[in-house]
Scaffold this motif. Structure first.
Motif, short mmCIF file in Angstrom:
data_model
loop_
_atom_site.label_atom_id
_atom_site.label_comp_id
_atom_site.label_asym_id
_atom_site.label_seq_id
_atom_site.Cartn_x
_atom_site.Cartn_y
_atom_site.Cartn_z
N LEU A 117 0.76 -1.32 0.23
CA LEU A 117 0.11 0.20 0.14
C LEU A 117 0.72 0.88 0.05
CD1 LEU A 117 -3.24 -0.71 2.48
CD2 LEU A 117 -2.98 0.58 0.36
N GLU A 118 1.84 1.56 0.78
CA GLU A 118 2.62 2.37 0.99
C GLU A 118 3.54 2.39 -0.39
OE1 GLU A 118 4.97 5.64 2.14
OE2 GLU A 118 3.20 5.31 2.51
N ALA A 119 3.78 1.57 -0.63
CA ALA A 119 4.53 1.49 -2.72
C ALA A 119 3.76 2.08 -3.36
CB ALA A 119 4.51 0.21 -2.94
N VAL A 120 2.62 1.98 -3.42
CA VAL A 120 1.65 2.68 -4.08
C VAL A 120 0.88 3.85 -3.75
CG1 VAL A 120 -0.74 2.33 -5.58
CG2 VAL A 120 0.99 0.22 -5.06
N LEU A 121 1.00 3.90 -3.11
CA LEU A 121 -0.24 5.24 -2.27
C LEU A 121 0.91 6.37 -2.50
CD1 LEU A 121 -2.97 4.05 -0.19
CD2 LEU A 121 -2.73 4.82 -2.81
N SER A 122 2.57 5.95 -2.36
CA SER A 122 3.69 7.39 -1.88
C SER A 122 3.76 7.90 -3.09
CB SER A 122 4.51 6.53 -1.02
OG SER A 122 5.63 5.79 -1.94
N ASP A 123 3.22 6.59 -4.54
CA ASP A 123 3.95 7.14 -5.75
C ASP A 123 3.40 7.42 -7.06
OD1 ASP A 123 6.67 7.73 -7.96
OD2 ASP A 123 6.08 5.66 -8.39
N PHE A 124 1.97 6.94 -6.64
CA PHE A 124 1.08 7.05 -8.20
C PHE A 124 -0.05 7.99 -7.35
CE2 PHE A 124 3.38 3.15 -9.02
CZ PHE A 124 3.59 3.23 -10.40
N PRO A 125 -0.90 8.83 -8.95
CA PRO A 125 -1.61 9.34 -8.36
C PRO A 125 -3.71 8.07 -8.20
CG PRO A 125 -1.22 10.09 -10.44
CD PRO A 125 -0.60 8.60 -9.97
N VAL A 126 -3.33 8.07 -7.40
CA VAL A 126 -4.49 6.71 -6.99
C VAL A 126 -5.59 7.90 -6.88
CG1 VAL A 126 -5.93 4.73 -5.95
CG2 VAL A 126 -3.12 4.95 -6.45
N ALA A 127 -6.80 7.69 -8.15
CA ALA A 127 -8.03 7.84 -7.75
C ALA A 127 -9.49 7.23 -7.31
CB ALA A 127 -8.70 8.47 -8.89
N ALA A 128 -9.70 5.96 -7.43
CA ALA A 128 -9.99 5.52 -6.43
C ALA A 128 -9.56 3.98 -6.23
CB ALA A 128 -11.22 5.30 -7.81
N ILE A 129 -10.25 2.60 -5.00
CA ILE A 129 -9.90 2.00 -4.54
C ILE A 129 -10.80 0.87 -4.60
CG2 ILE A 129 -8.32 0.54 -2.62
CD1 ILE A 129 -7.38 3.44 -1.50
N LYS A 130 -10.57 -0.06 -5.18
CA LYS A 130 -11.00 -1.39 -4.95
C LYS A 130 -10.76 -2.44 -3.75
CE LYS A 130 -12.92 -5.95 -6.70
NZ LYS A 130 -11.82 -6.83 -6.43
N THR A 131 -11.20 -2.99 -3.07
CA THR A 131 -11.24 -4.39 -2.02
C THR A 131 -12.26 -5.51 -2.90
OG1 THR A 131 -12.72 -4.19 -0.07
CG2 THR A 131 -10.49 -2.85 -0.47
#
Length: 280
Positions: free
Chosen positions: A65-79
């Motif tokens: 999670l840290e790797a993705v959210l610290s680098d990519f401009p995530v605009a939506a999340i799905k679980t």
């Protein structure tokens, strides 16, 4: 800089490629977003059954999670598949610290073959910790019934289930009616606390529906990443998953996967641009 939206799926891996992380990433890409992933569990499965599953270590989930959210401009999340109460708790804690993402919660509980993808003692944690964070939850009839300790069989049941699930804290509830008996349409009911939307599409007569729930929820997340309203996102996602089912792939000896890229033509030599090769 790319203007392509980015979405994130937090889910389990399907070795058969038809559901889970694999389906999520295909669905996101097909709906115009770049998909990133956090793997919560690894499953051994194909079109006939899930034969084994192993959850991922909690610290590795947090690191992903840290790797993705610290680098990519995530605009939506799905679980999707979260497997255990501890994983749900960890994911909920991580998301609470990073408020502001539209969140689609697909409450994955059991595979088509009957394999439990969520520990029975984790249902309460799902209800109490993750549902209140959701922009929308997307249970099918079985999942809605399991969350409410009841049976959901009719359209009236679906509407009542949506009302009851909404009281658990999500901003909206989409109860999927793909398993409704003896109906010509595949009806889903979207409820936002004040308004019901009936979302209908033709029912496709095919056994090849592996991964439809993952595909649908990920398509909704993709359209939310495009900053569409929830009713519009659901309508676009419903159209997409209906076509993916209509063009499903009869692979394997069980429930084959939906066709995430039904709209693409097969690769041909004429489609290859700028390639110079001496291969015959």
């Amino acid at each position: 800089m790319s203007n392509k939206p980015v979405a994130l799926t937090i889910a389990g891996s399907d070795s058969g490629g038809g559901a889970g992380i694999q389906a999520d990433l295909k669905s996101m890409e097909a709906n115009g977003v770049f998909g990133t992933s956090v793997i919560t569990a690894i499953t051994a499965q194909n079109t006939t059954a899930v034969t084994d599953a192993q959850p991922v270590a909690l610290d590795l989930i947090s690191a992903q999670l840290e790797a993705v959210l610290s680098d990519f401009p995530v605009a939506a999340i799905k679980t999707g598949m979260l497997a255990t109460a501890d994983i749900i708790e960890r994911v909920a804690n991580e998301l609470e610290q990073r408020d502001g993402y539209p969140l689609v919660v697909d409450p994955v509980m059991i595979s088509k073959s009957g394999y439990e993808l969520l520990d029975p003692d984790a249902v309460a944690t799902l209800r109490n910790r993750l549902l209140p964070l959701a922009t929308v939850i997307t249970p099918n009839l079985h999942e809605a019934g399991h969350l409410l300790n009841t049976t959901v069989r009719t359209e009236a049941d679906m509407r009542q289930a949506a009302r009851s699930l909404f009281k658990m804290g999500p901003n909206a509830v989409l109860v999927k009616g793909g398993h409704l008996a003896a109906t010509d349409d595949a009806l889903d009911v979207l409820y936002d606390g004040s308004t019901f939307h009936a979302v209908r599409a033709p029912r496709i007569d095919t056994p090849h529906t592996h991964g439809t729930g993952c595909t649908y929820a990920s398509a909704i997340a993709a359209h939310l990443a495009h900053q569409r309203t929830l009713p519009v996102a659901v309508r676009h996602a419903k159209s997409y998953v209906t076509n993916a089912i209509a063009h499903a792939l009869p692979l394997g000896s069980g429930h084959g996967p939906t066709n995430h890229f039904f709209h693409l033509t097969p690769f041909t030599e004429s489609a290859s641009l700028g390639v110079d090769s001496d291969v015959a």
